[in-house]
Design an enzyme around this catalytic site. Structure first.
Site, PDB file in Angstrom:
ATOM      1  N   GLU A 426       0.825  -1.219   0.000  1.00  0.00           N
ATOM      2  CA  GLU A 426       0.000   0.000   0.000  1.00  0.00           C
ATOM      3  C   GLU A 426       0.854   1.262   0.000  1.00  0.00           C
ATOM      4  O   GLU A 426       0.593   2.215   0.746  1.00  0.00           O
ATOM      5  CB  GLU A 426      -0.945  -0.004   1.208  1.00  0.00           C
ATOM      6  CG  GLU A 426      -1.917  -1.158   1.186  1.00  0.00           C
ATOM      7  CD  GLU A 426      -2.962  -1.093   2.303  1.00  0.00           C
ATOM      8  OE1 GLU A 426      -2.891  -0.193   3.147  1.00  0.00           O
ATOM      9  OE2 GLU A 426      -3.855  -1.956   2.305  1.00  0.00           O
ATOM     10  N   GLU A 502      -4.018  -8.992   0.644  1.00  0.00           N
ATOM     11  CA  GLU A 502      -4.421  -8.737   2.032  1.00  0.00           C
ATOM     12  C   GLU A 502      -5.946  -8.730   2.064  1.00  0.00           C
ATOM     13  O   GLU A 502      -6.574  -8.041   1.259  1.00  0.00           O
ATOM     14  CB  GLU A 502      -3.846  -7.397   2.491  1.00  0.00           C
ATOM     15  CG  GLU A 502      -3.796  -7.257   3.988  1.00  0.00           C
ATOM     16  CD  GLU A 502      -3.062  -5.990   4.401  1.00  0.00           C
ATOM     17  OE1 GLU A 502      -1.894  -5.804   3.990  1.00  0.00           O
ATOM     18  OE2 GLU A 502      -3.659  -5.192   5.120  1.00  0.00           O
TER      19      GLU A 502
HETATM   20  C1  GAL Z   1      -3.957  -2.486   5.566  1.00  0.00           C
HETATM   21  C2  GAL Z   1      -2.459  -2.427   5.827  1.00  0.00           C
HETATM   22  C3  GAL Z   1      -2.073  -3.222   7.049  1.00  0.00           C
HETATM   23  C4  GAL Z   1      -3.002  -2.904   8.174  1.00  0.00           C
HETATM   24  C5  GAL Z   1      -4.411  -3.205   7.755  1.00  0.00           C
HETATM   25  C6  GAL Z   1      -5.434  -3.024   8.834  1.00  0.00           C
HETATM   26  O1  GAL Z   1      -4.404  -1.470   4.775  1.00  0.00           O
HETATM   27  O2  GAL Z   1      -1.765  -2.924   4.733  1.00  0.00           O
HETATM   28  O3  GAL Z   1      -0.752  -2.956   7.411  1.00  0.00           O
HETATM   29  O4  GAL Z   1      -2.857  -1.558   8.477  1.00  0.00           O
HETATM   30  O5  GAL Z   1      -4.735  -2.359   6.693  1.00  0.00           O
HETATM   31  O6  GAL Z   1      -6.716  -3.277   8.330  1.00  0.00           O
END
Ligand code: GAL
Length: 810
Positions: A426, A502
């Site tokens: 991100e 993710e």
């Molecule tokens: C994502 C990020 C992670 C964590 C997560 C929490 O956007 O890549 O590191 O912050 O959100 O939902």
């Protein structure tokens, strides 16, 4: 004297001396004799510096995990723009509220013999948090920046015969992280002593470019320091049998390039993590100069349009979890037993892949993944040139990015578990032309260093990367969340597949249930907990089923990495602004490693070999008598019948009426009455095949202890994780107990830490007392170096003491 023993004695001496002769390199782990001091220390690099009043520590070490928690530490007044925030607010627990910021020093004195002085000596750090400055005998010999990188220096010229003084200064700035980064020499430090003519550090690269049922071609590239010599490489199978060997004397550009055939290769996979090893011996003028052993696996990976990812010819979806590097109550100091426990829990859940978010994994974790069978996505950065946090990696990107990637790849590329690299998560560089160029530059470095594995970036700005071409140049387009954009991204991107790099970010607190039971985004409660009915998520994220549907219905989605496998210190969303929340709610398992209900939801889908039949919530609702108290069952069976005190609540079947109904069995209209909740599961034909009961518990009466391992190694490092719970007089677990307990360890071990998984607890992990959270906590017992018996006793007011015998062996 017993003369009969003489020949044996002679043989022993010959063996010892031949062993000495063939021992061409020594690796000495610098784990003992360290002194440590927090704060600035003038002249601490000097040999004459008096560090008598410094704390004696062993390395790996995390100076901050001993606390205390403090609201003011690294308090960040920011708008977290990647969470969609526009207005800056006070974020208290963002980096865990533990005292990790500031400067600290470590010192170590070690001996070098005169004869070793004409050798090549490498000083290797497997991670140092952060901005390490390294001094030897008063002189600065080097520095690094990124706390997650592995790095080394050739210190041959700076050593003296006898005592040498190593001093390391570390600095952690405020506003440098989005989670608890830990602090100190949290991974191993070693000296490698070898001949001048020797194999380079991380100089071996093993690949398996051709694999068939009958044979595999193993290619071994070996970089050496000199320009002449002979390399003898022998391949051994997992039973130490010689498989094949090759002697080469062609050395081009300081590199031997050998191809060795392995007949009838046994392929590495998560189901059968079979490892071979090579032993490479370097001879110069017929004299053995160096010898190293490298583990490797024979496996084929392919990423193809429409088909997706295949391992050894079999389409395989990533059933993955993201993991931050802290080990909960142990902090970030690396510990193999703790890592192995995590992986054992994940294996039972059916996980086949790990993503080291958002930085370099430890060598210990990679070795365990090779041995236990996990696919690995090894990540490097959370930031490139554009900041997410003021003092983040953006300060180092231009100078260090290439060096950091080179070290990551060279140090870890022989691990068969690694099947993909990630150059970023991100990164705000997803916006703008420069970012596209940076993405290409970084990906090219990975390709140059390792042509065998593809590269991804976890992308959350999906519209921007579709428009700019950023997403199109990726080997593997990875989407973070944004399930509503999968179809469009698949159409727009050229690769022909997508990865859920993710997913989910569902939030819950173990054993806590909220009413009414309903789906909600960024839901907050007065007790700063989230509901374990598993219906709460973040404004940018979603529920597990939204991903399951994509994984099941779209063959071009190649898998997912759930955020996260375990809770971690810091990032207490949705309570970023609510002190004392100081650790995450995202974990499928809590900070103590205890499974939340979600564990069984994933298990029911991912563990295809074993039955899952799990009922939630608990059935202790004094005061809710007569009120609607929904019951969910997470199971691999398609239908089940629920009974409350013998009365049927009807049969539920999984169906497509909603994402949740497709994967959970839910009885929304159950009225609470204390007693017994029973579920009977049916097979496809409607025959009852399994059942499970939970009961309302009475008052807490007795403490019960259950260790993950009863026998541990007497090496001063090994750990037993003991789950502590309380039961009523009939042995029924008390799921709402919050008793304050005390711990005592006797014998050949010590009390190490405890954790109850409560994200709002300010009790210190290393003190031998803690409150239960939702009826449970975990006590960690650490072996000493002496073998023998270990006794753990856990006491609590009005409760029968829990006693447990463990033992440790050499
Ligand atoms: C994502 C990020 C992670 C964590 C997560 C929490 O956007 O890549 O590191 O912050 O959100 O939902």
């Amino acid at each position: 004297m017993n003369f009969k023993k003489i020949p044996q004695l002679f043989l022993l001496i010959v063996l010892i001396s031949s062993n000495l002769i063939s021992q061409t390199r020594k690796t000495i782990e610098l784990s003992e004799n360290w002194t440590f001091k927090k704060g600035e220390s003038k002249n601490a690099e000097k040999v004459t510096f008096n560090d008598k009043d410094w704390q004696e520590v062993t390395v790996p070490h995390d100076w901050a995990i001993y606390g205390p928690f403090d609201k003011e530490i690294d308090k960040q007044v920011v708008a977290i723009t990647q969470n969609g925030e526009k207005v800056a607010t006070e974020k208290t627990g963002r980096t865990g509220s533990l005292p990790h910021t500031g400067t600290a020093w470590y010192r170590n004195k070690f001996d070098i013999s005169k004869s070793d002085l004409n050798k090549k000596i490498i000083l290797l750090f497997e991670g140092a948090m952060s901005e390490p400055e390294v001094f030897l005998n008063g002189k600065k010999i080097g520095e690094w920046a990124y706390g997650y990188s592995y790095f080394y220096f050739d210190i041959s010229k700076d050593l003296i015969a006898g005592k040498n003084t190593l001093a390391v200064k570390l600095t952690n700035k405020e506003y440098a992280s989005r989670w608890y980064p830990g602090a100190g020499l949290y991974r191993k430090v070693s000296l490698i002593i070898k001949e001048k003519e020797s194999i380079n550090q991380w100089g071996t690269f093993i690949t398996t470019p051709i694999i068939s049922k009958d044979e595999a071609k193993v290619n071994i590239k070996t970089k050496v320091s000199g320009e002449s010599g002979v390399l003898l490489t022998t391949i051994f199978d997992a039973n130490e049998n010689v498989v094949n060997e090759l002697k080469s004397n062609i050395l081009l550009n300081n590199e031997f390039d050998q191809n060795i055939k392995v007949k009838n290769p046994v392929l590495w996979s998560p189901e059968n993590p079979y490892l071979y090893k090579t032993v490479s011996k370097l001879y110069v003028n017929n004299e053995l100069k160096d010898e190293i052993t490298t583990n490797f696996g024979i496996r084929e990976i392919k990423y193809e349009p429409k088909k997706g990812f295949s391992l050894n010819g079999k389409i395989t979806k990533f059933k993955g979890v993201c993991l931050h590097h802290d080990l909960g109550p142990l902090g970030t100091a690396i510990n193999t037993a703790a890592l192995k426990r995590q992986l054992t829990i994940l294996k039972d859940m059916g996980v086949n892949a790990i993503r080291s978010s958002h930085n370099m994994p430890s060598f210990e974790q990679l070795q365990l993944c090779d041995e236990m069978g996990f696919l690995f996505l090894a990540e490097s950065f959370d930031e490139w040139a554009k900041p997410k946090v003021k003092n983040g990696y953006n300060r180092f990107f231009d100078e260090y990015a290439e060096k950091d990637i080179v070290n990551l790849v060279r140090a870890t590329r022989n691990h068969p578990s690694i099947v993909m690299w990630s150059s970023g998560n991100e990164v705000p560089d997803q916006w703008g032309e420069e970012g596209v160029k940076r993405a290409k530059w970084l990906q090219d470095i990975f390709h140059r260093e390792d042509p065998t594995r593809p590269v991804t970036v976890g992308m959350d700005q999906v519209k921007a990367v579709m428009a700019s071409g950023f997403g199109a140049i990726m080997d593997i387009p990875g989407l973070n969340y944004r399930v509503h954009l999968y179809d469009e991204a698949f159409k727009r991107f050229p690769q022909g597949f997508l990865l859920g790099s993710e997913t989910a970010s569902t939030v819950s607190s173990r054993g806590i249930y909220k009413f009414p039971v309903e789906k909600a985004s960024m839901k907050k409660y007065d007790d700063f907990q989230s509901s374990s009915y598993d219906l709460e998520y973040c404004s940018w994220s979603n529920l597990p089923e939204d991903d399951f549907i994509l994984q099941d219905d779209k063959p071009w989605v190649i898998g997912e990495f759930v955020w996260t496998g375990f809770d971690y210190l810091g990032e207490p969303t949705p309570y970023d602004e609510s002190w004392p929340s100081r650790s995450s709610y995202f974990g499928i398992n809590d900070l103590a490693g205890l499974p939340k209900d979600r564990y069984y939801l994933y298990r029911s889908r991912w563990n295809t070999k074993e039955e899952t039949l799990h009922i939630l919530p608990h059935w202790n609702w004094k005061g809710r008598e007569g009120e609607k108290t929904p019951v969910f069952v997470y199971t691999n069976y398609n239908s089940a019948e629920l009974f409350v005190n013998g009365k049927s609540m009807g049969i539920q079947k999984k169906d497509n009426s909603s994402p949740q109904n497709r994967y959970r069995l839910m009885w929304m209209n159950v009225t609470y009455e204390p007693g017994t909740l029973k579920v009977v599961a049916f097979d496809e034909k409607g025959n009852p095949v399994s059942e499970k009961e939970i009961h309302t518990a009475g008052k807490p009466a007795k403490i019960v202890l259950s260790p993950d391992r009863k026998t541990i190694k007497a090496d001063g490092k090994d750990l037993s994780f003991v789950t502590v719970s309380v039961v009523d007089k009939n042995g029924i677990e008390c799921p709402t107990a919050t008793n304050q307990l005390k711990f005592k360890v006797k014998g050949n071990a010590s009390y190490r830490a405890a954790c109850n998984g409560d994200a709002t607890s300010l009790e210190l992990f290393h003190l031998p007392t803690m409150k239960l959270f939702s009826g449970k906590l975990v006590v960690i017992v650490q072996a000493s170096k002496k073998e023998g018996n270990i006794e753990l006793s856990v006491t609590g007011k009005g409760l029968k003491t829990g006693k447990l015998s463990l033992n440790s062996i050499k």
